[in-house]
Design a protein around this motif. Structure first.
Motif, PDB file in Angstrom:
ATOM      1  N   SER A  65       0.710  -0.634  -0.356  1.00  0.00           N
ATOM      2  CA  SER A  65      -0.167   0.060  -0.149  1.00  0.00           C
ATOM      3  C   SER A  65       1.073   1.163  -0.206  1.00  0.00           C
ATOM      4  CB  SER A  65      -0.971  -0.254   1.233  1.00  0.00           C
ATOM      5  OG  SER A  65      -0.536  -0.054   2.328  1.00  0.00           O
ATOM      6  N   ASP A  66       0.033   1.883  -0.108  1.00  0.00           N
ATOM      7  CA  ASP A  66       0.980   3.961  -0.288  1.00  0.00           C
ATOM      8  C   ASP A  66       1.408   3.816   0.987  1.00  0.00           C
ATOM      9  OD1 ASP A  66       0.068   3.971  -2.776  1.00  0.00           O
ATOM     10  OD2 ASP A  66      -1.467   5.208  -2.950  1.00  0.00           O
ATOM     11  N   ARG A  67       0.540   3.652   1.850  1.00  0.00           N
ATOM     12  CA  ARG A  67       0.999   3.925   3.413  1.00  0.00           C
ATOM     13  C   ARG A  67       2.475   3.186   4.283  1.00  0.00           C
ATOM     14  NH1 ARG A  67      -3.805   1.784   7.367  1.00  0.00           N
ATOM     15  NH2 ARG A  67      -2.641  -0.234   6.638  1.00  0.00           N
ATOM     16  N   ALA A  68       2.981   2.282   3.467  1.00  0.00           N
ATOM     17  CA  ALA A  68       4.362   1.727   3.175  1.00  0.00           C
ATOM     18  C   ALA A  68       6.056   2.412   2.524  1.00  0.00           C
ATOM     19  CB  ALA A  68       4.014   0.628   2.724  1.00  0.00           C
ATOM     20  N   SER A  69       5.106   3.683   1.709  1.00  0.00           N
ATOM     21  CA  SER A  69       5.725   3.950   0.534  1.00  0.00           C
ATOM     22  C   SER A  69       7.197   4.204   1.299  1.00  0.00           C
ATOM     23  CB  SER A  69       4.901   5.170   0.255  1.00  0.00           C
ATOM     24  OG  SER A  69       4.861   5.958   0.808  1.00  0.00           O
ATOM     25  N   SER A  70       7.323   4.749   2.222  1.00  0.00           N
ATOM     26  CA  SER A  70       9.268   4.741   2.265  1.00  0.00           C
ATOM     27  C   SER A  70       9.721   3.562   2.760  1.00  0.00           C
ATOM     28  CB  SER A  70       8.663   5.798   3.953  1.00  0.00           C
ATOM     29  OG  SER A  70       8.249   5.331   5.558  1.00  0.00           O
ATOM     30  N   ILE A  71       8.990   2.404   3.019  1.00  0.00           N
ATOM     31  CA  ILE A  71       9.784   1.069   3.247  1.00  0.00           C
ATOM     32  C   ILE A  71      10.465   0.288   1.872  1.00  0.00           C
ATOM     33  CG2 ILE A  71       9.023  -0.944   3.913  1.00  0.00           C
ATOM     34  CD1 ILE A  71       7.109  -0.152   5.993  1.00  0.00           C
ATOM     35  N   SER A  72      11.635  -0.209   1.956  1.00  0.00           N
ATOM     36  CA  SER A  72      12.073  -0.437   1.174  1.00  0.00           C
ATOM     37  C   SER A  72      13.182  -1.323   1.486  1.00  0.00           C
ATOM     38  CB  SER A  72      12.761   0.535  -0.187  1.00  0.00           C
ATOM     39  OG  SER A  72      12.879   0.030  -1.845  1.00  0.00           O
ATOM     40  N   GLY A  73      13.679  -2.171  -0.119  1.00  0.00           N
ATOM     41  CA  GLY A  73      15.305  -2.398   1.230  1.00  0.00           C
ATOM     42  C   GLY A  73      15.174  -3.679   2.130  1.00  0.00           C
ATOM     43  N   ALA A  74      14.479  -3.709   2.639  1.00  0.00           N
ATOM     44  CA  ALA A  74      13.732  -4.660   3.947  1.00  0.00           C
ATOM     45  C   ALA A  74      12.734  -6.174   3.629  1.00  0.00           C
ATOM     46  CB  ALA A  74      12.431  -3.730   5.281  1.00  0.00           C
ATOM     47  N   ILE A  75      13.714  -6.981   4.466  1.00  0.00           N
ATOM     48  CA  ILE A  75      12.938  -8.122   4.765  1.00  0.00           C
ATOM     49  C   ILE A  75      11.616  -8.090   6.173  1.00  0.00           C
ATOM     50  CG2 ILE A  75      12.546 -10.797   4.680  1.00  0.00           C
ATOM     51  CD1 ILE A  75      13.164  -9.317   2.415  1.00  0.00           C
ATOM     52  N   VAL A  76      10.449  -8.088   6.021  1.00  0.00           N
ATOM     53  CA  VAL A  76       9.428  -7.594   7.430  1.00  0.00           C
ATOM     54  C   VAL A  76       9.523  -9.640   7.605  1.00  0.00           C
ATOM     55  CG1 VAL A  76       7.560  -7.112   8.285  1.00  0.00           C
ATOM     56  CG2 VAL A  76       8.484  -6.032   6.683  1.00  0.00           C
ATOM     57  N   ALA A  77       9.743  -9.524   9.178  1.00  0.00           N
ATOM     58  CA  ALA A  77       9.798 -11.179   9.535  1.00  0.00           C
ATOM     59  C   ALA A  77       8.130 -11.847  10.471  1.00  0.00           C
ATOM     60  CB  ALA A  77      10.651 -11.411  10.330  1.00  0.00           C
ATOM     61  N   MET A  78       7.799 -12.284   9.150  1.00  0.00           N
ATOM     62  CA  MET A  78       6.877 -12.169  10.870  1.00  0.00           C
ATOM     63  C   MET A  78       6.413 -14.538  11.054  1.00  0.00           C
ATOM     64  SD  MET A  78       4.248 -10.990   7.263  1.00  0.00           S
ATOM     65  CE  MET A  78       4.707 -10.987   6.703  1.00  0.00           C
ATOM     66  N   ASP A  79       7.437 -14.654  12.143  1.00  0.00           N
ATOM     67  CA  ASP A  79       7.753 -14.691  12.006  1.00  0.00           C
ATOM     68  C   ASP A  79       7.571 -15.295  13.770  1.00  0.00           C
ATOM     69  OD1 ASP A  79      10.154 -13.760  13.463  1.00  0.00           O
ATOM     70  OD2 ASP A  79      11.608 -14.331  12.036  1.00  0.00           O
ATOM     71  N   GLY A  80       6.922 -14.966  14.281  1.00  0.00           N
ATOM     72  CA  GLY A  80       6.789 -15.037  16.015  1.00  0.00           C
ATOM     73  C   GLY A  80       7.637 -14.422  16.860  1.00  0.00           C
ATOM     74  N   ALA A  81       8.875 -13.573  16.636  1.00  0.00           N
ATOM     75  CA  ALA A  81       9.816 -13.335  16.627  1.00  0.00           C
ATOM     76  C   ALA A  81      11.052 -14.516  17.362  1.00  0.00           C
ATOM     77  CB  ALA A  81       9.682 -12.990  18.616  1.00  0.00           C
ATOM     78  N   VAL A  82      11.337 -15.170  16.236  1.00  0.00           N
ATOM     79  CA  VAL A  82      11.811 -16.261  16.213  1.00  0.00           C
ATOM     80  C   VAL A  82      12.877 -15.206  15.884  1.00  0.00           C
ATOM     81  CG1 VAL A  82      13.289 -18.169  14.941  1.00  0.00           C
ATOM     82  CG2 VAL A  82      10.192 -18.261  15.570  1.00  0.00           C
ATOM     83  N   SER A  83      13.346 -14.575  14.489  1.00  0.00           N
ATOM     84  CA  SER A  83      14.641 -14.249  13.953  1.00  0.00           C
ATOM     85  C   SER A  83      14.934 -12.889  14.874  1.00  0.00           C
ATOM     86  CB  SER A  83      14.317 -13.545  12.664  1.00  0.00           C
ATOM     87  OG  SER A  83      12.756 -12.180  12.707  1.00  0.00           O
ATOM     88  N   ALA A  84      14.281 -12.618  15.872  1.00  0.00           N
ATOM     89  CA  ALA A  84      15.035 -11.941  17.432  1.00  0.00           C
ATOM     90  C   ALA A  84      15.810 -12.803  17.878  1.00  0.00           C
ATOM     91  CB  ALA A  84      13.607 -11.404  17.780  1.00  0.00           C
ATOM     92  N   ILE A  85      15.388 -13.769  18.132  1.00  0.00           N
ATOM     93  CA  ILE A  85      16.564 -14.255  19.267  1.00  0.00           C
ATOM     94  C   ILE A  85      17.795 -15.352  18.272  1.00  0.00           C
ATOM     95  CG2 ILE A  85      15.311 -15.074  20.509  1.00  0.00           C
ATOM     96  CD1 ILE A  85      14.362 -17.653  19.673  1.00  0.00           C
ATOM     97  N   VAL A  86      17.602 -15.193  16.956  1.00  0.00           N
ATOM     98  CA  VAL A  86      18.930 -15.403  16.438  1.00  0.00           C
ATOM     99  C   VAL A  86      19.989 -14.787  15.676  1.00  0.00           C
ATOM    100  CG1 VAL A  86      19.418 -17.075  14.142  1.00  0.00           C
ATOM    101  CG2 VAL A  86      17.184 -17.085  15.370  1.00  0.00           C
ATOM    102  N   VAL A  87      20.074 -14.311  16.160  1.00  0.00           N
ATOM    103  CA  VAL A  87      21.425 -13.354  16.263  1.00  0.00           C
ATOM    104  C   VAL A  87      22.697 -13.639  16.653  1.00  0.00           C
ATOM    105  CG1 VAL A  87      22.176 -11.138  17.193  1.00  0.00           C
ATOM    106  CG2 VAL A  87      19.726 -11.198  16.925  1.00  0.00           C
TER     107      VAL A  87
END
Length: 87
Positions: A65-87
């Motif tokens: 949507s147009d509401r995300a017009s400044s989001i680019s070059g990102a992968i949005v994780a929808m993984d229950g916060a698993v990627s936050a603990i894999v550092v």
């Protein structure tokens, strides 16, 4: 890709859903049920659950949507916060 297309006003963003309910192959290899595998994986997730198809769809619709017009070059994780603990 974002660096190449950003000058043409093309946004490049992706979504990653993490694990899903299709745990059949792993279950067969381990001699367990798919439900056991899924429950085991969910217990290791900070949110203790996987995203529903509706939650993933809402995030994708937002990113398109147009509401995300400044989001680019990102992968949005929808993984229950698993990627936050894999550092």
């Amino acid at each position: 890709m974002d660096l190449d297309l950003g000058g043409r006003h093309v946004l490049v963003t992706g979504g990653s859903k993490g694990i899903g309910p299709a745990c059949g192959a792993k279950a067969r290899l381990q001699g367990r049920s798919a439900d056991e595998i899924l429950q085991s994986q969910q217990q290791r997730m900070p949110l203790r659950r996987i995203a529903t198809p509706q939650e993933i769809a809402k995030a994708v619709v937002f990113l398109a949507s147009d509401r995300a017009s400044s989001i680019s070059g990102a992968i949005v994780a929808m993984d229950g916060a698993v990627s936050a603990i894999v550092v």
